[in-house]
Structures are given as C-alpha cells and as structure tokens.
Motif scaffolding. Structure first.
Motif, PDB file in Angstrom:
ATOM      1  N   ARG A 233      -3.051   8.824  10.157  1.00  0.00           N
ATOM      2  CA  ARG A 233      -2.303   8.248   9.030  1.00  0.00           C
ATOM      3  C   ARG A 233      -2.207   6.746   9.291  1.00  0.00           C
ATOM      4  O   ARG A 233      -1.366   6.261  10.039  1.00  0.00           O
ATOM      5  CB  ARG A 233      -0.919   8.892   8.932  1.00  0.00           C
ATOM      6  N   THR A 234      -3.119   5.992   8.683  1.00  0.00           N
ATOM      7  CA  THR A 234      -3.195   4.552   8.901  1.00  0.00           C
ATOM      8  C   THR A 234      -3.262   3.820   7.562  1.00  0.00           C
ATOM      9  O   THR A 234      -3.750   4.351   6.567  1.00  0.00           O
ATOM     10  CB  THR A 234      -4.441   4.172   9.728  1.00  0.00           C
ATOM     11  N   HIS A 235      -2.788   2.591   7.572  1.00  0.00           N
ATOM     12  CA  HIS A 235      -2.854   1.733   6.385  1.00  0.00           C
ATOM     13  C   HIS A 235      -2.371   0.342   6.770  1.00  0.00           C
ATOM     14  O   HIS A 235      -1.875   0.136   7.887  1.00  0.00           O
ATOM     15  CB  HIS A 235      -2.000   2.292   5.238  1.00  0.00           C
ATOM     16  N   LEU A 236      -2.493  -0.609   5.870  1.00  0.00           N
ATOM     17  CA  LEU A 236      -2.011  -1.971   6.098  1.00  0.00           C
ATOM     18  C   LEU A 236      -0.716  -2.138   5.318  1.00  0.00           C
ATOM     19  O   LEU A 236      -0.718  -2.535   4.151  1.00  0.00           O
ATOM     20  CB  LEU A 236      -3.061  -2.990   5.650  1.00  0.00           C
ATOM     21  N   GLY A 237       0.404  -1.797   5.958  1.00  0.00           N
ATOM     22  CA  GLY A 237       1.704  -1.870   5.320  1.00  0.00           C
ATOM     23  C   GLY A 237       1.968  -0.654   4.446  1.00  0.00           C
ATOM     24  O   GLY A 237       1.101   0.205   4.282  1.00  0.00           O
ATOM     25  N   PRO A 238       3.174  -0.532   3.879  1.00  0.00           N
ATOM     26  CA  PRO A 238       4.286  -1.455   4.096  1.00  0.00           C
ATOM     27  C   PRO A 238       4.877  -1.317   5.496  1.00  0.00           C
ATOM     28  O   PRO A 238       4.944  -0.220   6.040  1.00  0.00           O
ATOM     29  CB  PRO A 238       5.295  -1.045   3.025  1.00  0.00           C
ATOM     30  N   VAL A 239       5.284  -2.445   6.061  1.00  0.00           N
ATOM     31  CA  VAL A 239       5.903  -2.467   7.380  1.00  0.00           C
ATOM     32  C   VAL A 239       7.415  -2.352   7.201  1.00  0.00           C
ATOM     33  O   VAL A 239       8.026  -3.173   6.520  1.00  0.00           O
ATOM     34  CB  VAL A 239       5.549  -3.774   8.129  1.00  0.00           C
ATOM     35  N   ARG A 240       7.984  -1.318   7.790  1.00  0.00           N
ATOM     36  CA  ARG A 240       9.419  -1.081   7.648  1.00  0.00           C
ATOM     37  C   ARG A 240      10.196  -1.940   8.641  1.00  0.00           C
ATOM     38  O   ARG A 240       9.700  -2.286   9.715  1.00  0.00           O
ATOM     39  CB  ARG A 240       9.731   0.401   7.897  1.00  0.00           C
ATOM     40  N   GLN A 241      11.434  -2.273   8.285  1.00  0.00           N
ATOM     41  CA  GLN A 241      12.317  -2.995   9.199  1.00  0.00           C
ATOM     42  C   GLN A 241      13.474  -2.141   9.711  1.00  0.00           C
ATOM     43  O   GLN A 241      14.262  -2.598  10.531  1.00  0.00           O
ATOM     44  CB  GLN A 241      12.896  -4.249   8.514  1.00  0.00           C
ATOM     45  N   ASP A 242      13.570  -0.905   9.215  1.00  0.00           N
ATOM     46  CA  ASP A 242      14.665  -0.045   9.668  1.00  0.00           C
ATOM     47  C   ASP A 242      14.206   1.015  10.657  1.00  0.00           C
ATOM     48  O   ASP A 242      14.996   1.498  11.475  1.00  0.00           O
ATOM     49  CB  ASP A 242      15.371   0.621   8.472  1.00  0.00           C
ATOM     50  N   VAL A 243      12.932   1.408  10.601  1.00  0.00           N
ATOM     51  CA  VAL A 243      12.376   2.382  11.538  1.00  0.00           C
ATOM     52  C   VAL A 243      10.961   1.965  11.900  1.00  0.00           C
ATOM     53  O   VAL A 243      10.345   1.150  11.221  1.00  0.00           O
ATOM     54  CB  VAL A 243      12.357   3.812  10.945  1.00  0.00           C
ATOM     55  N   ASP A 244      10.431   2.541  13.000  1.00  0.00           N
ATOM     56  CA  ASP A 244       9.076   2.214  13.425  1.00  0.00           C
ATOM     57  C   ASP A 244       8.058   3.136  12.766  1.00  0.00           C
ATOM     58  O   ASP A 244       8.403   3.997  11.961  1.00  0.00           O
ATOM     59  CB  ASP A 244       8.979   2.271  14.952  1.00  0.00           C
ATOM     60  N   ALA A 245       6.777   2.952  13.136  1.00  0.00           N
ATOM     61  CA  ALA A 245       5.716   3.757  12.533  1.00  0.00           C
ATOM     62  C   ALA A 245       5.889   5.235  12.852  1.00  0.00           C
ATOM     63  O   ALA A 245       5.527   6.093  12.042  1.00  0.00           O
ATOM     64  CB  ALA A 245       4.348   3.271  13.021  1.00  0.00           C
ATOM     65  N   LEU A 246       6.447   5.541  14.020  1.00  0.00           N
ATOM     66  CA  LEU A 246       6.707   6.936  14.369  1.00  0.00           C
ATOM     67  C   LEU A 246       7.637   7.583  13.355  1.00  0.00           C
ATOM     68  O   LEU A 246       7.315   8.632  12.774  1.00  0.00           O
ATOM     69  CB  LEU A 246       7.315   7.010  15.774  1.00  0.00           C
ATOM     70  N   TRP A 247       8.780   6.963  13.115  1.00  0.00           N
ATOM     71  CA  TRP A 247       9.773   7.555  12.216  1.00  0.00           C
ATOM     72  C   TRP A 247       9.360   7.457  10.759  1.00  0.00           C
ATOM     73  O   TRP A 247       9.757   8.273   9.935  1.00  0.00           O
ATOM     74  CB  TRP A 247      11.137   6.890  12.430  1.00  0.00           C
ATOM     75  N   ASP A 248       8.560   6.468  10.417  1.00  0.00           N
ATOM     76  CA  ASP A 248       8.139   6.304   9.028  1.00  0.00           C
ATOM     77  C   ASP A 248       7.009   7.258   8.662  1.00  0.00           C
ATOM     78  O   ASP A 248       6.997   7.829   7.567  1.00  0.00           O
ATOM     79  CB  ASP A 248       7.677   4.861   8.803  1.00  0.00           C
ATOM     80  N   LEU A 249       6.049   7.467   9.566  1.00  0.00           N
ATOM     81  CA  LEU A 249       4.807   8.150   9.211  1.00  0.00           C
ATOM     82  C   LEU A 249       4.643   9.542   9.814  1.00  0.00           C
ATOM     83  O   LEU A 249       4.089  10.433   9.171  1.00  0.00           O
ATOM     84  CB  LEU A 249       3.612   7.283   9.629  1.00  0.00           C
ATOM     85  N   ALA A 250       5.094   9.735  11.045  1.00  0.00           N
ATOM     86  CA  ALA A 250       4.776  10.971  11.762  1.00  0.00           C
ATOM     87  C   ALA A 250       5.367  12.206  11.111  1.00  0.00           C
ATOM     88  O   ALA A 250       4.803  13.295  11.188  1.00  0.00           O
ATOM     89  CB  ALA A 250       5.257  10.875  13.215  1.00  0.00           C
ATOM     90  N   ILE A 251       6.503  12.037  10.466  1.00  0.00           N
ATOM     91  CA  ILE A 251       7.217  13.200   9.941  1.00  0.00           C
ATOM     92  C   ILE A 251       6.365  13.991   8.954  1.00  0.00           C
ATOM     93  O   ILE A 251       6.488  15.225   8.856  1.00  0.00           O
ATOM     94  CB  ILE A 251       8.550  12.732   9.300  1.00  0.00           C
ATOM     95  N   HIS A 252       5.471  13.302   8.226  1.00  0.00           N
ATOM     96  CA  HIS A 252       4.619  13.987   7.251  1.00  0.00           C
ATOM     97  C   HIS A 252       3.677  14.977   7.943  1.00  0.00           C
ATOM     98  O   HIS A 252       3.618  16.153   7.582  1.00  0.00           O
ATOM     99  CB  HIS A 252       3.792  12.971   6.462  1.00  0.00           C
TER     100      HIS A 252
END
Length: 368
Positions: free
Chosen positions: A157-176
């Motif tokens: 699961r990769t892309h160029l943004g959006p970059v979150r400021q409240d959680v990291d890529a783990l918490w933003d993306l991995a859950i899916h």
C-alpha cells in the motif's frame, strides 16, 4: 411508512465529505447537522450539496446538544480526537459511526465498547474495505478452500501522500490490509513485527504542522496518552510488517506514503494458486491465479495454470458502510462485520506493532 433517523456528520475534510454525500443520499436518513472547525469548509459543503437552511452548520461540537431528535453521529476527525468525541457522543445517547482507527489506545477502545453496550447504543467503525465487494468475495473463495493449503500472504500500500500529522503510515495505512487478512483467514495474529523509517516528521517536529483542533474538541481535556503512542519517535513514512497467525500463516505488508508508485495490492498464496486483490485494476480487481507443481523426478513442473477474473457485485463500499450503520440503528443490532469490538482488535494489533516498531522489529506476542 419508512422510518428516518437524524444524523450529524462531524468533520468534512477529505473523507468526511464522502460520508456526508452518502448520508444525504440515503432514503432513511435526515442529515440535521455538520460540524467542522473551518467555516470555509462549512460554506463549501453548503454550496456543494445545496444544503437546506434547517441543517445546522457549526464549528462547535457542543451545539449538537441543541439539535432535537439527533439519533447518531458520523465522526471523521483526526484520530487523536476520537476518544473524547466518541465518549461524549455515547454519553449523550447518540449512536456512533467512527472513522478508523477507533482510538489510538486499546484500553480506550474497550472502554468505549463497554460504554456503548451499557447504553444500548451502536458503536461501529468505518473499516470500508470490509464492505468492498472484492473483499467479501475473496473471503468466500479462501474459506471454501479454493487455494488449497494456505502458505503466505503479502500486501503493498504505497502512494505519494496525503501525509498525516496525527498518525504515522502504520496507523494510517496498515489497518486496511490487516483487516482484510483477518477477514479472509478468519483469524487474528498472535505475533507481530514492524520496522520503519522516518524522513519527513521526526520526533518533536510534527506538532507544529498539525491542524489546530482546540475549538473542535468536545472538552478541554484530550485523550489520555498511551505508551504505544505512534508519534513518540516521529511519524514513520515507511513501514514493513510481519503478521503471524495461530496456524503459522504469515502475512508481509509494505506501507509507504512517500512513494509515487501507487499500489493497493494484496494476495494470498496457497498450494493450488493465488488470490489477488488489486484495487488499482478497474477491469479485474479480484483475480484467482490457479497453478501448482507436478514433480517429475527431481524437477517441479508448473501445471493447471489459468487466470480467472472473478465477477463482483456492484456498489460503493462506503455506501454499504453507511447503510449498515443505519440498519444497525433501526434494528438495534451491532454490525458483525465492523463493530467497535472489531475495531478494538485492530487497534490492539496496531499498538503491538508500534511497540515492535519502537524496538527495531522485536517480535510482540498478542493474547489469543
């Protein structure tokens, strides 16, 4: 006569605006209020959706308490605000649909689930992929044994943004992807590992970049901190995960929001073939690749190879989420697919992965 329920949407940013769109289109819903800290967003959605003058548009959560007959709220705010919002909503007697993750703290998740049960309210988490036709069909294929003996899984699961400021890529993306693997396997990991890299927002840097939320909070106190806070060492832009399930099956996940090679691809490999969910493929999002080996002497020869593009039901996954929330309220029956407890399991996994991430990939065992 059709019963209608009154719903408020909290947060109309990048994702919340789609929740609003779906609830406005739902025949059993009256959208009676929208809350967002930015007046310009409220003005934009009022024009975009031609909202009735009777719909309350406000920057203040507390004003919802003045709305008569409010049944439920859909919360699409930064993850750091979820606990306070959801707790206050449940205490006010509102059913809640929350954007993922439920909160950033497993103990808080369990508290909210228990609170919802005590008040006989629906608490549901918007794990949209669990309502995706490809994921639903994929679970049927896997559970029917079409892949033979399951060997391993992988996801990117990769892309160029959006970059979150409240959680990291783990918490933003991995859950899916974790949610999909859990659903397809009908299991929950017993061991997890994570390693990652921070480039953009090191520890102590990301706070200045965050969107102000002071007027947005339901109370002056913020959610309690957790030892597994995803930002204690900065916000990881790249993360590699390994999930180990009770039967020994392992899934490997690659996550990055700093990669212009956009991929949304997940697969499970078995002794008889592989099942691939490729969200970026509009023509064939779910594909069964049959193939196995036939041993001839000391050689392994590929046989029975064929590709089958699986037909899927139509329908927007988020629309299904919203409809499930409405049905759950009307029937007073929690969602089996994405209840608060399902969300809690996923947060527990993410919290364990965060501990592993902070300890350079140390294996973390979860209670069965």
């Amino acid at each position: 006569m059709t019963n209608k329920i009154n719903i408020a949407v909290i947060g109309v940013g990048r994702w919340g605006v789609h929740l609003l769109r779906n609830f406005l289109a739902h025949p059993q819903v009256n959208v009676v209020a929208v809350v967002d800290p930015h007046p310009e967003r409220l003005a934009a959605i009022k024009q975009q959706f031609n909202l009735d003058e009777n719909v309350l548009l406000t920057t203040q959560w507390q004003y919802l308490k003045t709305v008569p007959g409010l049944t439920g709220v859909a919360i699409a705010t930064p993850a750091t605000t979820h606990y306070a919002f959801i707790k206050d909503a449940l205490q006010q007697g509102y059913h809640v649909l929350a954007e993922k993750p439920l909160t950033l703290n497993p103990a808080e998740c369990r508290e909210l689930c228990n609170l919802a049960e005590q008040h006989h309210l629906i608490l549901m988490v918007d794990h949209t992929y669990l309502f995706h036709p490809a994921v639903e069909r994929g679970k049927i294929v896997v559970q029917a044994g079409k892949l033979g003996d399951l060997r391993y899984g992988y996801a990117t699961r990769t892309h160029l943004g959006p970059v979150r400021q409240d959680v990291d890529a783990l918490w933003d993306l991995a859950i899916h992807d974790i949610a999909i693997f859990n659903a397809w396997l009908d299991q929950i990991p017993v061991k997890v590992q994570a390693t990652g890299t921070v480039w953009l927002q090191g520890a102590g840097e990301q706070g200045e970049m965050r969107e102000p939320i002071t007027i947005y909070s339901p109370s002056s106190s913020s959610s309690s901190s957790s030892s597994s806070s995803p930002s204690s060492q900065g916000l990881a832009d790249l993360v590699w995960l390994t999930l180990t399930y009770p039967d020994g099956f392992q899934a490997y996940i690659h996550l990055c929001w700093l990669n212009p090679d956009k991929q949304r691809r997940l697969g499970i490999v078995g002794s008889l073939g592989s099942l691939i969910f490729d969200e970026m493929s509009l023509s064939s999002p779910l594909t069964l690749l049959n193939g196995e080996f036939e041993q001839q002497g000391n050689q392994f020869i590929p046989v029975n190879q064929r590709q089958i593009v699986l037909e899927l039901e139509t329908g927007e996954p988020l629309q299904r989420v919203c409809s499930c929330f409405v049905v759950s309220i009307l029937n007073n029956t929690p969602s089996k697919v994405s209840s608060g407890w399902v969300g809690t399991e996923l947060v527990e996994i993410l919290a364990a992965l965060t501990v592993s991430l902070q300890q350079d990939g140390k294996p973390i065992f979860l209670d069965p």
